[in-house]
Design a protein around this motif. Sequence first.
Motif, PDB file in Angstrom:
ATOM      1  N   ALA A  20       0.672  -1.202  -0.120  1.00 19.59           N
ATOM      2  CA  ALA A  20      -0.104   0.003  -0.059  1.00 19.59           C
ATOM      3  C   ALA A  20       0.786   1.383  -0.082  1.00 19.59           C
ATOM      4  CB  ALA A  20      -0.892  -0.040   1.248  1.00 19.59           C
ATOM      5  N   ASP A  21       0.354   2.194  -0.950  1.00 17.31           N
ATOM      6  CA  ASP A  21       1.237   3.518  -0.619  1.00 17.31           C
ATOM      7  C   ASP A  21       0.704   4.561   0.098  1.00 17.31           C
ATOM      8  OD1 ASP A  21       2.757   2.548  -2.608  1.00 17.31           O
ATOM      9  OD2 ASP A  21       2.090   3.642  -4.464  1.00 17.31           O
ATOM     10  N   ARG A  22       1.338   5.476   0.530  1.00 16.77           N
ATOM     11  CA  ARG A  22       0.965   6.674   1.143  1.00 16.77           C
ATOM     12  C   ARG A  22       1.509   7.902   0.683  1.00 16.77           C
ATOM     13  NH1 ARG A  22       4.213   8.784   5.582  1.00 16.77           N
ATOM     14  NH2 ARG A  22       6.371   7.762   5.803  1.00 16.77           N
ATOM     15  N   THR A  23       1.135   9.075   0.813  1.00 20.69           N
ATOM     16  CA  THR A  23       1.506  10.278   0.111  1.00 20.69           C
ATOM     17  C   THR A  23       1.726  11.406   1.370  1.00 20.69           C
ATOM     18  OG1 THR A  23       0.246  10.106  -1.930  1.00 20.69           O
ATOM     19  CG2 THR A  23       1.194  12.269  -1.248  1.00 20.69           C
ATOM     20  N   ILE A  47      15.803   5.343  -2.618  1.00 20.86           N
ATOM     21  CA  ILE A  47      15.221   4.941  -1.651  1.00 20.86           C
ATOM     22  C   ILE A  47      14.146   3.989  -2.194  1.00 20.86           C
ATOM     23  CG2 ILE A  47      13.643   4.897   0.387  1.00 20.86           C
ATOM     24  CD1 ILE A  47      14.844   7.805   0.624  1.00 20.86           C
ATOM     25  N   PRO A  48      14.154   2.633  -2.158  1.00 21.05           N
ATOM     26  CA  PRO A  48      13.196   1.640  -2.699  1.00 21.05           C
ATOM     27  C   PRO A  48      11.812   2.011  -1.934  1.00 21.05           C
ATOM     28  CG  PRO A  48      15.162   0.350  -1.781  1.00 21.05           C
ATOM     29  CD  PRO A  48      15.357   1.857  -1.339  1.00 21.05           C
ATOM     30  N   GLY A  49      10.897   1.964  -3.134  1.00 17.85           N
ATOM     31  CA  GLY A  49       9.582   2.306  -2.330  1.00 17.85           C
ATOM     32  C   GLY A  49       8.938   3.646  -2.466  1.00 17.85           C
ATOM     33  N   VAL A  50      10.017   4.543  -3.008  1.00 20.30           N
ATOM     34  CA  VAL A  50       9.521   5.886  -3.366  1.00 20.30           C
ATOM     35  C   VAL A  50       9.003   5.885  -4.772  1.00 20.30           C
ATOM     36  CG1 VAL A  50      10.298   8.262  -3.829  1.00 20.30           C
ATOM     37  CG2 VAL A  50      11.203   7.096  -1.742  1.00 20.30           C
ATOM     38  N   ARG A  51       7.650   6.180  -4.888  1.00 18.48           N
ATOM     39  CA  ARG A  51       7.167   6.123  -6.323  1.00 18.48           C
ATOM     40  C   ARG A  51       7.066   7.504  -6.925  1.00 18.48           C
ATOM     41  NH1 ARG A  51       6.960   0.815  -4.948  1.00 18.48           N
ATOM     42  NH2 ARG A  51       5.220   0.234  -3.581  1.00 18.48           N
ATOM     43  N   LYS A  52       6.838   8.578  -6.465  1.00 19.54           N
ATOM     44  CA  LYS A  52       6.688   9.544  -7.081  1.00 19.54           C
ATOM     45  C   LYS A  52       6.939  11.055  -6.236  1.00 19.54           C
ATOM     46  CE  LYS A  52       3.217  12.472  -9.730  1.00 19.54           C
ATOM     47  NZ  LYS A  52       1.703  12.155 -10.275  1.00 19.54           N
ATOM     48  N   THR A  53       7.425  12.086  -6.792  1.00 18.04           N
ATOM     49  CA  THR A  53       7.632  13.273  -6.081  1.00 18.04           C
ATOM     50  C   THR A  53       7.236  14.494  -6.939  1.00 18.04           C
ATOM     51  OG1 THR A  53       9.725  13.492  -6.833  1.00 18.04           O
ATOM     52  CG2 THR A  53       9.685  12.367  -4.648  1.00 18.04           C
ATOM     53  N   VAL A  64       5.551  13.489  -1.420  1.00 17.56           N
ATOM     54  CA  VAL A  64       6.088  12.129  -1.690  1.00 17.56           C
ATOM     55  C   VAL A  64       5.114  10.859  -1.848  1.00 17.56           C
ATOM     56  CG1 VAL A  64       8.116  10.620  -1.216  1.00 17.56           C
ATOM     57  CG2 VAL A  64       8.337  13.002  -0.741  1.00 17.56           C
ATOM     58  N   SER A  65       5.038  10.268  -2.760  1.00 20.20           N
ATOM     59  CA  SER A  65       3.949   9.023  -2.753  1.00 20.20           C
ATOM     60  C   SER A  65       4.915   7.878  -2.674  1.00 20.20           C
ATOM     61  CB  SER A  65       3.380   9.215  -4.106  1.00 20.20           C
ATOM     62  OG  SER A  65       2.431  10.027  -4.137  1.00 20.20           O
ATOM     63  N   MET A  66       4.752   7.063  -1.886  1.00 19.95           N
ATOM     64  CA  MET A  66       5.898   5.893  -1.326  1.00 19.95           C
ATOM     65  C   MET A  66       5.068   4.830  -0.707  1.00 19.95           C
ATOM     66  SD  MET A  66       7.572   8.515   1.380  1.00 19.95           S
ATOM     67  CE  MET A  66       6.284   9.387   2.538  1.00 19.95           C
ATOM     68  N   ALA A  67       6.001   3.587  -0.834  1.00 22.90           N
ATOM     69  CA  ALA A  67       5.325   2.447  -0.120  1.00 22.90           C
ATOM     70  C   ALA A  67       5.168   2.827   1.468  1.00 22.90           C
ATOM     71  CB  ALA A  67       6.301   1.296  -0.302  1.00 22.90           C
ATOM     72  N   ASP A  68       4.084   2.033   2.066  1.00 23.97           N
ATOM     73  CA  ASP A  68       3.648   2.694   3.330  1.00 23.97           C
ATOM     74  C   ASP A  68       5.008   2.185   4.331  1.00 23.97           C
ATOM     75  OD1 ASP A  68       1.767   3.259   5.254  1.00 23.97           O
ATOM     76  OD2 ASP A  68       2.039   1.167   6.024  1.00 23.97           O
ATOM     77  N   SER A  69       5.779   1.343   3.650  1.00 28.47           N
ATOM     78  CA  SER A  69       6.950   0.678   4.439  1.00 28.47           C
ATOM     79  C   SER A  69       8.189   1.881   4.572  1.00 28.47           C
ATOM     80  CB  SER A  69       7.813  -0.491   3.938  1.00 28.47           C
ATOM     81  OG  SER A  69       8.178  -0.343   2.769  1.00 28.47           O
ATOM     82  N   VAL A  70       8.065   3.017   3.635  1.00 28.63           N
ATOM     83  CA  VAL A  70       9.138   3.841   3.720  1.00 28.63           C
ATOM     84  C   VAL A  70       8.786   4.852   4.875  1.00 28.63           C
ATOM     85  CG1 VAL A  70      10.346   5.737   2.695  1.00 28.63           C
ATOM     86  CG2 VAL A  70       9.415   3.513   1.275  1.00 28.63           C
TER      87      VAL A  70
END
Length: 216
Positions: A20-23, A47-53, A64-70
């Motif tokens: 799941a992603d979070r922003t 950083i693994p899991g960073v999707r979009k900035t 920053v949109s990223m995996a919830d684990s970041v």
Amino acid sequence: MTRAFLFAAVALAAPALAHADRTQVYSVTGTDCASCADAIRAELRKIPGVRKTEFDKHAVELSVSMADSVGDEAVLAAIARAGKGWKGLVGAGQGAYLPIPDFPPGADVLTLTEDGSAIGPLPRLAVAGKYTVFDVYAEWCGPCREVDERLRKLALERKDVAFRKLNVRDFDTPLARELGPDFETLPHVVVLTPGGKRVDISGTDFEKLDLALRTP
């Protein structure tokens, strides 16, 4: 069958939950230009899991949109690595560029607009008997700070020059429209000589600026 169905549903849903992603919005301080965000993005891509900035150059905020684990700590560390003295803060409303230094005491300097509002025809704002330098800038414009530094040095050397600061903010403000179709880039400086001649200078062309300040 009901238990088997529920087990299968949970098994299928688990990977989706794990990815799941979070922003999150981060305020940035310590930078002096919008292009500084490129260095931050480069660090975040590691950083693994960073999707979009996305960077808001006016608010000085990074979304920053990223995996919830970041974790936030990883993002804040990336911002700090990107540039000396740069700092990230979790949440919006705290971003700020480095302040622009003041002109030396005694300089003939005024800020005519800080929000990109229209100011009227420049010749009406010229100072009689002096060269009037209208410095059109934006806080997010790095090269504009180079021009400002040059003008502050001139203020120490030339008492026959008046400096007028115009924060245009962007290229679609009332001031930008008022400056006309020739206003396409920043930095932008307009010099009105004591004799009424106008010289427009785009970029950090200090040779042209010096020449304009010798023109009658």
